[in-house]
Design a protein around this motif. Structure first.
Motif, short mmCIF file in Angstrom:
data_model
loop_
_atom_site.label_atom_id
_atom_site.label_comp_id
_atom_site.label_asym_id
_atom_site.label_seq_id
_atom_site.Cartn_x
_atom_site.Cartn_y
_atom_site.Cartn_z
N SER A 193 -1.97 5.95 20.43
CA SER A 193 -1.57 4.70 19.79
C SER A 193 -0.47 4.88 18.76
O SER A 193 0.54 4.21 18.79
N VAL A 236 -4.62 -3.75 14.77
CA VAL A 236 -5.53 -3.62 15.90
C VAL A 236 -4.83 -2.85 17.00
O VAL A 236 -3.71 -3.20 17.39
N HIS A 255 -1.25 -6.93 9.67
CA HIS A 255 -2.03 -7.83 10.51
C HIS A 255 -1.43 -7.98 11.91
O HIS A 255 -1.33 -9.09 12.43
N LYS A 277 2.26 -9.68 17.58
CA LYS A 277 1.51 -9.14 18.70
C LYS A 277 2.47 -8.41 19.64
O LYS A 277 3.53 -8.92 19.96
N GLU A 323 -5.57 -1.47 20.92
CA GLU A 323 -6.51 -1.59 22.03
C GLU A 323 -5.81 -1.21 23.34
O GLU A 323 -4.76 -1.76 23.68
N SER A 374 -1.20 -6.71 16.15
CA SER A 374 -2.01 -6.22 17.26
C SER A 374 -1.13 -5.51 18.27
O SER A 374 -0.04 -5.98 18.60
N ILE A 405 -1.66 -4.12 22.03
CA ILE A 405 -2.61 -4.17 23.14
C ILE A 405 -1.93 -3.81 24.45
O ILE A 405 -0.92 -4.39 24.83
N ASN A 423 -4.45 -3.67 8.26
CA ASN A 423 -5.24 -4.48 9.19
C ASN A 423 -4.58 -4.56 10.58
O ASN A 423 -4.30 -5.65 11.08
#
Length: 109
Positions: free
Chosen positions: A107, A95, A62, A37, A97, A64, A66, A93
């Motif tokens: 991004s 993410v 996988h 993350k 945001e 993220s 953010i 996969n």
């Protein structure tokens, strides 16, 4: 063959990078980020969360991204292309945001 470098289930939070991403990858080894993350990081240049300045293309699995920010490109990730023709970027996969940038791609750049 160079050994792989693994980052597994890591969290990178509130890191500020000057002239580079909050996390910068610059090695000839294969780098794998798995279930990581990247939250609230920023760069005053490129790659708010992650700047890839690598000979080998890393694998991002996988993960993220953010609320990361950069000034000049890649609010979440910026790739400095040093790869050879035919190399593939391995993104699975992910993410994204609320990543932001003042100029260029929000991004992924």
């Amino acid at each position: 063959h160079a050994q792989n470098i693994y980052f597994i289930d890591c969290t990178f939070t509130s890191i500020s990078g000057q002239n580079k991403g909050a996390v910068m990858v610059s090695t000839e080894r294969n780098v794998i980020f798995n279930e990581c993350k990247f939250v609230d990081n920023n760069s005053d240049e490129k790659g708010g969360a992650l700047l890839i300045d690598n000979q080998n293309i890393p694998q991002l699995l996988h993960c993220s991204f953010i609320n990361n920010r950069a000034t000049n490109g890649g609010g979440a990730i910026f790739f400095n292309d040093k790869s050879t023709p035919g190399d593939e970027i391995h993104l699975t996969n992910l993410v994204f945001e609320s990543n932001k940038v003042n100029w260029s791609c929000n991004s992924l750049c």
